[in-house]
Design an enzyme around this catalytic site. Structure first.
Site, PDB file in Angstrom:
ATOM      1  N   ASP A   1      83.876  50.153 -44.781  1.00  0.00           N
ATOM      2  CA  ASP A   1      85.040  49.843 -44.161  1.00  0.00           C
ATOM      3  C   ASP A   1      85.339  50.584 -42.953  1.00  0.00           C
ATOM      4  OD1 ASP A   1      87.638  48.999 -44.446  1.00  0.00           O
ATOM      5  OD2 ASP A   1      88.199  51.036 -44.745  1.00  0.00           O
TER       6      ASP A   1
ATOM      7  N   ASP B   1      87.552  53.333 -48.547  1.00  0.00           N
ATOM      8  CA  ASP B   1      88.546  54.185 -49.071  1.00  0.00           C
ATOM      9  C   ASP B   1      89.906  53.100 -49.264  1.00  0.00           C
ATOM     10  OD1 ASP B   1      91.077  54.581 -46.388  1.00  0.00           O
ATOM     11  OD2 ASP B   1      89.612  53.016 -46.407  1.00  0.00           O
TER      12      ASP B   1
ATOM     13  N   THR C   1      88.788  51.215 -41.105  1.00  0.00           N
ATOM     14  CA  THR C   1      90.023  52.050 -41.091  1.00  0.00           C
ATOM     15  C   THR C   1      90.009  53.035 -42.252  1.00  0.00           C
ATOM     16  OG1 THR C   1      91.261  50.308 -40.089  1.00  0.00           O
ATOM     17  CG2 THR C   1      92.505  52.233 -41.037  1.00  0.00           C
TER      18      THR C   1
END
Length: 559
Positions: free
Chosen positions: A234, A434, A236
């Protein structure tokens, strides 16, 4: 003979009990380490009692209590806002880079932060119903989730028992010596060391990871981490931090950059919003000193208005500019112009005239370039970025980090489909993400690794491995630990089977007494326990302590 049989029985019991004792000790150490690193929520919070705010321990908060939360505090319950308004950093849950404004009837979650404002929250989920409590129970059960190699140890032990009886009978028939047959039986009858070969190494490795604030939920995930050949990230909160930095400063009226930044610095001096902190950080880097202001007024979720030497200064989003009707056409044109860059814009105006605009983006994580480059040379056939970010910001980073594939502007369920597609050719996929927006993809991957688990309770629950310290080098550490553990397990197998073969041979030839056969049992079991215990103190290779090796440098994780 009776004395020898009694001694042999005691020896077998001692080895079995000793092995179980050591394994239980390692397991308890792991659990203690896990409990310590999961103590990341606030220990105390304020509740409203009789119209007065009272500080109490978080574990005493009950459903239905009204929790009062101020600027800078971490929310410790799941609940609904019943009064007030605040800027909430919910990136641990959503993965969204920008804080959002929450008001009455909005939901808030444990693990998120109040960046600005005061809210009254009616608690709905508390105590052992929170994410962290559920995670602790799940991780404590992780040692029951056996690695495939532990099944190999069990099958090998069963085969050794069968072989032991056959060899004992053969020795009796060929030598016609009950003494030699009894000696062979003592060596082969209790494969304690073989059973402990994998389980003790796996337990020690999980403990070593926990001491480095890495949660591994079971031996299977530890083993598979070293075998994955496709890795997905991922963007960000994973490849970047959640702390913005100044990327662009555009001046519309010829003011020097430092002078423009000084106005913004003076206006935002008392603001704790992440973008305001980035403005202050950049100003300090440039050695800019703030000007004192006469008036300061905050507009939640929009920006700040101040008066400096009688002049009105506005610093904030396009919404603040719209509220004060500051050059609406110019604001709109600039918004469209930088849309492709994926920046968070902060406009600066004086006396209702637009002076300039600052663009912010989240900082890259430390060592991100070196970590990704190392992993690309560490057995991964493909590296991919899967993100909900905009096309242009995603492609810029993907190109800079030399990813093989980049999927952008995807929804959480689309991430899951992409990961499933990567697995169709029999590849083992490792996903690093996250927040809740990555939860389904983390669960779909063969191995899911959660970043920033200190605040991302949902990510911990969905992932197989969690990096509490928000350090990307943890991915490399887990790969190294996986390989080191498998090497130790195979060493243990050789110690167990090799010493058994030697003992059987010597016993059949009459060169080994029953007492010495018992000593072989004790010695090789202690050898396996000692060999596995080395993993308790496993550290990354020296080059990982101060940085990641360059692509041309291959790290031997097993030395």
């Amino acid at each position: 003979m009776a004395a020898c049989e009694a001694a042999a029985a005691l020896e077998i019991l001692w080895v079995t009990s000793g092995g179980e004792l050591l394994q239980n000790w390692i397991t308890e150490r792991s659990r203690r380490a896990i409990r310590e690193i999961l103590q990341v929520t606030e220990k105390e919070t304020y509740i409203l009692t009789g119209g007065v705010e009272v500080s109490i321990p978080v574990n005493q908060v009950q459903p239905g209590d009204t929790v009062v939360l101020h600027t800078g505090e971490k929310i410790a319950v799941d609940g609904e806002i019943i009064k007030g308004e605040a800027v909430i950093d919910d990136s641990p849950i959503t993965g969204r880079a920008e804080p959002v404004t929450r008001a009455k009837r909005d939901k808030v979650f444990a693990g998120t932060f109040v960046r600005q404002g005061v809210i009254f929250v009616k608690a709905q989920e508390v105590g052992d119903r929170t994410y962290l409590a559920r995670i602790l129970r799940m991780v404590e059960d992780s040692l029951e989730n056996k690695a495939p190699i532990e099944g190999v140890a069990d099958r090998l032990a069963q085969n050794l028992i069968k072989a032991g009886f056959a060899v004992t009978l053969a020795t009796l028939v060929l030598t016609r010596s009950a003494w030699r047959a009894f000696t062979v039986m003592l060596v082969m009858a209790c494969p304690c060391a073989t059973i402990l070969a994998a389980s003790t190494a796996i337990s020690a490795a999980i403990n070593a990871a926990a001491r480095r604030h890495i949660l591994i939920k079971g031996g299977r995930y530890l083993e598979e981490a070293g075998r994955a050949n496709v890795i997905c990230f991922d963007k960000t909160g994973t490849l970047t931090t959640n702390e913005p930095e100044l990327k662009q400063l555009v001046n519309f009226n010829g003011l020097p950059e430092d002078e423009l930044l000084q106005l913004a610095y003076a206006t935002e001096i008392h603001n704790s919003h992440p973008v305001a902190l980035a403005i202050k950080s950049e100003a300090r880097k440039r050695g800019i000193t703030p000007i004192s202001h006469d008036v300061c007024e905050y507009f939640l979720g929009k920006g700040v208005r101040s008066e400096i030497h009688g002049e009105e200064i506005l610093v904030g989003s396009h919404k603040l500019m719209e509220q004060f009707t500051v050059n609406p056409d110019m604001v709109r044109i600039h918004l469209e112009k930088v849309k492709k860059q994926g920046l968070t814009l902060v406009f600066i105006a004086k006396n209702r005239e637009l002076l300039g605009v600052a663009g912010f983006a989240n900082q890259d994580r430390a060592d991100v370039v070196d970590v990704v480059r190392y992993l690309q040379n560490d057995g991964f056939n493909k590296t991919a970025m899967i993100t909900g970010d905009s096309k242009y910001s995603a492609l810029e980073m993907a190109k800079r980090l030399n990813f093989d594939e980049c999927r952008y502007s995807v929804l959480p369920e689309e991430k899951t489909d992409i990961v499933a597609g990567l697995r169709t050719n029999g590849d083992r996929v490792l996903m690093v993400g996250d927040g809740i927006n990555d939860a389904m993809a983390l669960a779909e991957a063969d191995i899911g690794i959660a970043m920033g688990a200190g605040g991302s309770e949902v990510a911990i629950e969905a992932a197989d491995i969690a990096l509490v310290k928000d350090d990307l080098k943890g991915v490399v550490y887990v790969r190294c630990l996986s390989r080191k553990t498998l090497k130790v397990v195979h060493q243990n197998f050789w110690i167990a089977t090799g010493s058994n073969i030697a003992g059987v041979t010597l016993g059949a030839l009459g060169l080994l007494s029953p007492v010495m056969a018992g000593m072989i049992h004790i010695t090789h079991t202690l050898g396996i326990l000692a060999n596995s215990s080395r993993l308790l103190f496993y550290d990354p290779p020296p080059v990982l302590s101060n940085g990641i090796a360059q692509p041309s440098t291959k790290i031997d994780c097993t030395e």
